[in-house]
Design a protein around this motif. Structure first.
Motif: not given
Length: 188
Positions: A111-128, A130-140
């Motif tokens: 589940x964490x891996x799929x969350x990470x994949x989904x984020x990689x797909x959608x983090x293109x237009x995020x603020x840098x 915000x991207x750093x914070x969102x990198x920890x979301x799959x682990x959380x």
């Protein structure tokens, strides 16, 4: 959003010191292109009641108790019985003395891996930032949702896999249209 990412990045670099001008120009770009940045939140309003009902069904309904699934999942209403500390059941080690929050099974990790994949797909237009914070979301998500019903984790893992595939297919079609000289964003 993906097609606007280069333009958003250019706005951010042009107005590096002025956050207010940055935000105003990005919002003007969204308005000009007819993009709603909060449009990705709408599916969450539909998914939240489904998640709540699924949780209630798996934890309260008597018929779902001890309902076997495939492989090592013998009860969809119980957490994944495997843990990372005994190599997912390969070692004869019982990590019962460790905090229950650290008992992370195979399905929560997937589940964490799929969350990470989904984020990689959608983090293109995020603020840098915000991207750093969102990198920890799959682990959380993996840690905190690792001890809920295996049925819920399996459902959301497969949902993420199918959503990832669907988005990849859509992106390939958009990219193919752009390469042929078409436009990726169609205005009415």
């Amino acid at each position: 959003m993906r097609t606007l990412a280069p333009r958003i990045q250019a706005i951010r670099e042009h107005n590096k010191g002025d956050q207010l001008a940055q935000n105003q120009q990005i919002m003007a770009l969204y308005k000009e292109e007819g993009v709603n940045p909060a449009g990705g939140c709408l599916p969450l309003l539909v998914q939240a009641p489904v998640a709540f009902c699924l949780y209630k069904v798996l934890n309260i309904t008597i018929e779902m108790r001890h309902a076997p699934f495939y492989g090592w999942i013998r009860d969809l209403s119980a957490p994944d019985p495997t843990t990372i500390f005994n190599l997912f059941g390969l070692l004869p080690f019982n990590p019962a003395f460790m905090p229950e929050m650290l008992h992370i099974g195979i399905w929560p990790i997937l589940f964490g891996i799929t969350i990470w994949l989904m984020q990689r797909q959608s983090m293109v237009s995020m603020d840098p930032a915000q991207q750093k914070i969102m990198q920890f979301m799959p682990v959380i998500y993996t840690i905190f949702l690792g001890r809920i019903s295996a049925g819920i984790i399996i459902y959301y893992t497969w949902n993420n896999v199918l959503s990832y595939g669907q988005q990849k297919l859509i992106q390939m079609q958009i990219d193919r249209g752009v390469k042929k000289g078409g436009t990726a964003v169609r205005k009415p």
